[in-house]
Design a protein around this motif. Sequence first.
Motif, PDB file in Angstrom:
ATOM      1  N   ARG A 271       0.848  -1.209   0.000  1.00  0.00           N
ATOM      2  CA  ARG A 271       0.000   0.000   0.000  1.00  0.00           C
ATOM      3  C   ARG A 271       0.876   1.249   0.000  1.00  0.00           C
ATOM      4  N   LYS A 272       0.460   2.196  -0.804  1.00  0.00           N
ATOM      5  CA  LYS A 272       1.279   3.399  -1.002  1.00  0.00           C
ATOM      6  C   LYS A 272       1.132   4.377   0.168  1.00  0.00           C
ATOM      7  N   PRO A 273       2.122   5.260   0.317  1.00  0.00           N
ATOM      8  CA  PRO A 273       1.995   6.294   1.354  1.00  0.00           C
ATOM      9  C   PRO A 273       0.730   7.115   1.114  1.00  0.00           C
ATOM     10  N   GLY A 274       0.266   7.749   2.149  1.00  0.00           N
ATOM     11  CA  GLY A 274      -0.911   8.600   1.999  1.00  0.00           C
ATOM     12  C   GLY A 274      -2.176   7.855   2.356  1.00  0.00           C
ATOM     13  N   ILE A 275      -3.250   8.176   1.652  1.00  0.00           N
ATOM     14  CA  ILE A 275      -4.564   7.631   1.968  1.00  0.00           C
ATOM     15  C   ILE A 275      -4.598   6.098   1.859  1.00  0.00           C
ATOM     16  N   ASP A 276      -3.816   5.549   0.916  1.00  0.00           N
ATOM     17  CA  ASP A 276      -3.825   4.109   0.657  1.00  0.00           C
ATOM     18  C   ASP A 276      -3.421   3.331   1.923  1.00  0.00           C
ATOM     19  N   ILE A 277      -2.276   3.689   2.512  1.00  0.00           N
ATOM     20  CA  ILE A 277      -1.815   2.956   3.689  1.00  0.00           C
ATOM     21  C   ILE A 277      -2.699   3.271   4.901  1.00  0.00           C
ATOM     22  N   ARG A 278      -3.217   4.484   4.949  1.00  0.00           N
ATOM     23  CA  ARG A 278      -4.104   4.810   6.086  1.00  0.00           C
ATOM     24  C   ARG A 278      -5.371   3.957   6.054  1.00  0.00           C
TER      25      ARG A 278
ATOM     26  N   HIS B 107      -6.340   1.104   8.854  1.00  0.00           N
ATOM     27  CA  HIS B 107      -7.671   1.175   9.458  1.00  0.00           C
ATOM     28  C   HIS B 107      -8.419  -0.142   9.247  1.00  0.00           C
ATOM     29  N   SER B 108      -8.321  -0.668   8.033  1.00  0.00           N
ATOM     30  CA  SER B 108      -9.075  -1.875   7.693  1.00  0.00           C
ATOM     31  C   SER B 108      -8.531  -3.102   8.425  1.00  0.00           C
TER      32      SER B 108
ATOM     33  N   ASP C 155       6.438   8.704   5.415  1.00  0.00           N
ATOM     34  CA  ASP C 155       5.018   8.942   5.685  1.00  0.00           C
ATOM     35  C   ASP C 155       4.636   8.478   7.103  1.00  0.00           C
ATOM     36  N   GLY C 156       5.584   7.853   7.769  1.00  0.00           N
ATOM     37  CA  GLY C 156       5.297   7.388   9.125  1.00  0.00           C
ATOM     38  C   GLY C 156       4.808   5.954   9.212  1.00  0.00           C
ATOM     39  N   TYR C 157       4.923   5.196   8.115  1.00  0.00           N
ATOM     40  CA  TYR C 157       4.518   3.786   8.113  1.00  0.00           C
ATOM     41  C   TYR C 157       5.687   2.929   7.633  1.00  0.00           C
ATOM     42  N   PRO C 158       6.727   2.801   8.467  1.00  0.00           N
ATOM     43  CA  PRO C 158       7.941   2.123   8.029  1.00  0.00           C
ATOM     44  C   PRO C 158       7.731   0.633   7.782  1.00  0.00           C
TER      45      PRO C 158
END
Lengths: 470, 106, 382
Positions: free
Chosen positions: C56-63, C67-68, C113-116
Amino acid sequence: MKESEFAIIGGGPGGIAAAIVAAKAGVKVTLLDENERPGGQIYRQFEKGYKVTDSKVLGRDYEKGLELLRQFSSLSDKIRYLNNATVWGIFKSRTLAFARKGTSSSLSFKNLLVATGAYDRPVPLPGWTLPGVFTAGGAQRLVKTERVLPGENILLAGTGPLQLVLAHQILNAGGKIEAILESGNISKNWLRILMGIWGNWDYLKEGWRYLRHIQKAGVPLLRNHIILEVHGDGQVEEAVIAKVDKSWRPKPDTERTVKVDTVCLGYGLVSSTELALLAECEHKYELCLGGYIPVRSESMETTVPGIYAVGDGAGVAGSKVAIEEGRIAGVSIARSLGYISDADASTRIRIFQKHLNKFNRLRRVLDEMSVPGQGLYELAKDDTVLCRCEEITLKEIKKALADGTIQAKDLKRMTRIGMGACEGRMCGPALIEIMRYQPNASPEGPGYLLPRPSIKPIALGVIAASKQEE
Amino acid sequence: MSMVEKRVQKGVERGQQFEIFVDGEKILAYEGETIGAALMAAGRRTLRYTNKYKHPRGLYCGIGLCQECRMVINGVPNTQACQTLATPGCQVETQQREKYSTGLTG
Amino acid sequence: MFPGEAEVVVIGGGVIGSSTAYFLARAGKKVVLVEKGYKGGEASGANAAFVWSITRKPGIDIRLAMHSINIHRQLQKELDRDFEYVYNGGLLVIEDEEQLPFVEAHVKARAEDGYPLEMIDAKQVFELEPLLSEEKIIGAVFSPIDGTTNPIFLVISLNLQAQKLGAKIFHHTEAREIEVMSGKIKGVITDKGTIKTNTVVNAAGCWGCFIGEMVGLKVPITPFQLAMLVTEQLPPCVSHPIMGASYMVEEDTGKEGGLGCGLIISQQAAGNLLIGASWRDAGYDKRINQEEIELMARVNVEAMPSLKDVRVIRSYANFFPHTDDDLPILGKVDGVEGFIMACGHNGHGIGLGPGSGKLIQELICEGITSIPLDELSLSRFN
């Protein structure tokens, strides 16, 4: 890719007969046979290592088959025969994929004949998964071509003349049969007729001899009887049997237990239609002919142009019918490829058709009598496993049905029935019957479990080692 | 099960006789005989135990369709005993998910 | 009894529609779900079964993915029926040096993006998955939170629980028309009857474009075929979902209509291996061709040579709803009040579906979502 003008799947009587007439007309034939040698199940030959010392004791169909096989092998320069070839898919590009000798190949075809035969109708009943329960066909294979008896004290349960053939073979091999249960309401006389019109045509003369043989051996032939359950700790120890009414439902207070170590279930055959279904041939439902079977024209062509189907795989009717159907398909294809004239083809087809009509008249009688009674599919109890591979019980099926699942393919997804290694062959036919009688059954019927490639288990390494051309 | 002779001699002569190993035990087999038939002749009926309920299963359809006769043959799991010819010294194991590794090596 | 009215009508009975219906019912909404086929009969029932975040890409995708995943874990506790969700971590394996720059760029962007993500070497990979080929694999990206599920059982569980909470679910029921008056949703006409409602959720996956058309919207979703193989059951031997890094390399994805194939291996609870996957643009055609099956076998046997003796017992294909930016379309639309998009998950429906369903419920019930949906709105394509 090189295109085969005529590919045949199946080396049984239908496939061989088609190959012979087509090759004689000049058609270049490729026949793919899953077995080591041609003959199919009925004319199955012995493996290397066995030496036949007295072909008489092996039965007349064995001898009869050898004759057809001799004709077939005499045409070996005209027929490309690929043994040990398991066809695992048919694709919309008019190609088929087959596994052979550790690799997978593809073959594109102009015309295709599906002659895939049939197998014993699986009937779930309590205890049917115990070691020592065989299909009649499985027991027959053991006795006929392995020359090994399936057990010491055998109960035959089912319907139709194949049971008597099996009984004769077991007795002839020195085996002991406790009893033969015939669920149908069939008189002695009927049995004799049936013996003849079933595929084992040569048994017509021998039919009476078989019955005599069974009688002389003191084996009770119990008409209007059914097997209800099989019991045993780890293997078959006893069977519960009962008298049945016309619908094959047990009559009250007729139950009794017989001590046996082996049960052979022979409730007729169901067609192997996986390949025809995969080829998107239209199918219709005919319970007595083996379930869903391909819709065909008079020339044995399915609803997909250039794809033909013959023999038990297109409606169970035995080897004699398979041979005539195979010949009609073979001649039709030779005509469509321009090897023989329309007039010549019509003359020849008329002769084959005449034979076929004769058989079909008798076949209709057979059909009426061999239809499984509704009671047959009421034998399973809640904890009876319907799907042998995934171990799905009737209770789980009932739950999904109550939940509103009305199509077989959806029931598969809901319960995992049919998702195992046999790919739905052992549960599919019974599932369809059980679903047909549901109060919320859809008027179009439950449909079938859709076969998907590979239609038989094939090792990934075999598929990975694919060759572009064969 | 008593050891009544289940091999029928009438009508055929068998080829070479040899031994195969079933769960480490020796049984007889003949050239041209399937492993399934050799096991039936030896009175060994349980070929595998099921994954879910651990129920015993034996030879059933005998023509390669039902997959009930899947055993670990020469180390390869899920091999059909009814379709595999016996060969001298071949190693056959009752298939039981808890007892066999995948047979897969890295 | 077919209901004459509902607070919300969800169109589509896949994982997204079923999650939406479940969360709405749980929140006390009168919800009706209509599905033209049967539970999980399309892409939700035929996919790689991954609950996955690595690619999943940085940004909305990984968020959305994170969440899911949380929602999945919540569902595992809430739903009565088990759906075989297991998370031992996932592996994105690197098969050659050429893939490395793509993978490294992705890992770097995710960290920023904070999701290492964690890069591991070949030795660590074989400790995790000893059957992978030592010659073939040079390393991997590991994510401890990723796992696999049984997508069909997930859909069934969501359905059952939604029904228990009062949702009405109708299968073999096709939405034919959507009534709109003065820019507002008024009802859904199905082949079984008309349901009056002010809110419609378009969770129709690949058919989302046709549902959009009913209210005059152009929904840029196209079908893209994904095919997989199923092997017979084995004892536990693969404990992580494994994906090849070729998926990170644009050229390898086959999106130009040709055939693409990348390594995918996972093991289901029952013991079957799911092996994949191949892609091609085949329109609304589920049939698999021989080349796809052979390619999948080759790619996977190369990466895991011992698979050569494992037998394939079937294959399946489905098409996933493709959008140009690989992101789903979620949320309200301009010009049609009460029409809510929830489709276009690009083959990530199982992973992203439950989270999407929860967000749509929040949107309907509270008007505000725990993750802003602006970037996922249909209007981004204008």
